[in-house]
Design a protein around this motif. Structure first.
Motif, short mmCIF file in Angstrom:
data_model
loop_
_atom_site.label_atom_id
_atom_site.label_comp_id
_atom_site.label_asym_id
_atom_site.label_seq_id
_atom_site.Cartn_x
_atom_site.Cartn_y
_atom_site.Cartn_z
N VAL A 92 -0.23 13.86 65.45
CA VAL A 92 0.65 12.68 65.47
C VAL A 92 2.10 13.10 65.37
O VAL A 92 2.97 12.59 66.07
CB VAL A 92 0.26 11.71 64.31
CG1 VAL A 92 1.32 10.65 64.12
CG2 VAL A 92 -1.08 11.08 64.58
N LYS A 93 2.38 14.09 64.50
CA LYS A 93 3.75 14.58 64.34
C LYS A 93 4.25 15.22 65.63
O LYS A 93 5.40 15.03 66.03
CB LYS A 93 3.79 15.59 63.19
CG LYS A 93 5.15 15.93 62.70
CD LYS A 93 5.04 16.88 61.52
CE LYS A 93 6.06 16.53 60.48
NZ LYS A 93 6.02 17.44 59.35
N LYS A 94 3.37 15.97 66.30
CA LYS A 94 3.75 16.61 67.55
C LYS A 94 4.04 15.57 68.62
O LYS A 94 5.01 15.69 69.40
CB LYS A 94 2.63 17.55 68.01
CG LYS A 94 3.00 18.44 69.18
CD LYS A 94 1.96 19.52 69.40
CE LYS A 94 0.91 19.01 70.32
NZ LYS A 94 -0.06 20.06 70.72
N ASN A 99 8.01 12.39 71.99
CA ASN A 99 8.55 11.09 72.38
C ASN A 99 10.05 10.99 72.10
O ASN A 99 10.76 10.25 72.77
CB ASN A 99 7.81 9.96 71.67
CG ASN A 99 6.39 9.80 72.18
OD1 ASN A 99 6.08 10.20 73.30
ND2 ASN A 99 5.53 9.20 71.37
N LYS A 100 10.57 11.73 71.11
CA LYS A 100 12.00 11.68 70.79
C LYS A 100 12.82 12.36 71.85
O LYS A 100 13.97 12.01 72.08
CB LYS A 100 12.26 12.34 69.44
CG LYS A 100 11.81 11.50 68.28
CD LYS A 100 12.15 12.18 66.97
CE LYS A 100 11.68 11.34 65.79
NZ LYS A 100 11.98 11.98 64.53
N LEU A 101 12.24 13.36 72.50
CA LEU A 101 12.98 14.10 73.53
C LEU A 101 13.05 13.32 74.76
O LEU A 101 13.56 12.72 75.39
CB LEU A 101 12.27 15.44 73.83
CG LEU A 101 12.17 16.41 72.68
CD1 LEU A 101 11.40 17.63 73.12
CD2 LEU A 101 13.55 16.83 72.21
#
Length: 101
Positions: A92-94, A99-101
């Protein structure tokens, strides 16, 4: 690891059969274990587990395997469940970083 729930860690308990004459003989209380396939949404795959029906009911009540493991503290979970929880959290963290990039 036979006769042990892979989520809650519930295992065999021992006790006594007590007759009407109060004679006591040793017995085992076995957990109601079932082989189930639980689907992980974040990992997008099925996970085969041997869990007790009580744990299965709480997993379904909390909205699936991912949601249940995220809400539950590590003190309550068995080591197998903690390992699955850690892989789900890493995945989930990955996904959030991508998604932020």
């Amino acid at each position: 690891m036979s006769r042990v729930c892979e989520i809650s860690g519930k295992n065999v308990m021992s006790g006594n059969n007590v007759s009407h004459a109060k004679n006591r003989t040793r017995r085992k209380f076995l957990p109601n274990l079932q082989n189930v396939k639980l689907f992980s949404k974040s990992l997008d795959k099925f996970i085969n587990m041997k869990i007790c029906v009580r744990s299965l009911k709480t997993v379904e009540k909390n909205g699936g395997l991912d949601d249940y493991l995220k809400k539950t503290s590590n003190r309550v979970l068995a080591p197998e469940a903690i390992a699955i929880k850690n892989t789900i959290l890493k995945h989930v963290k990955k996904d959030q970083n991508v998604n932020k990039l």
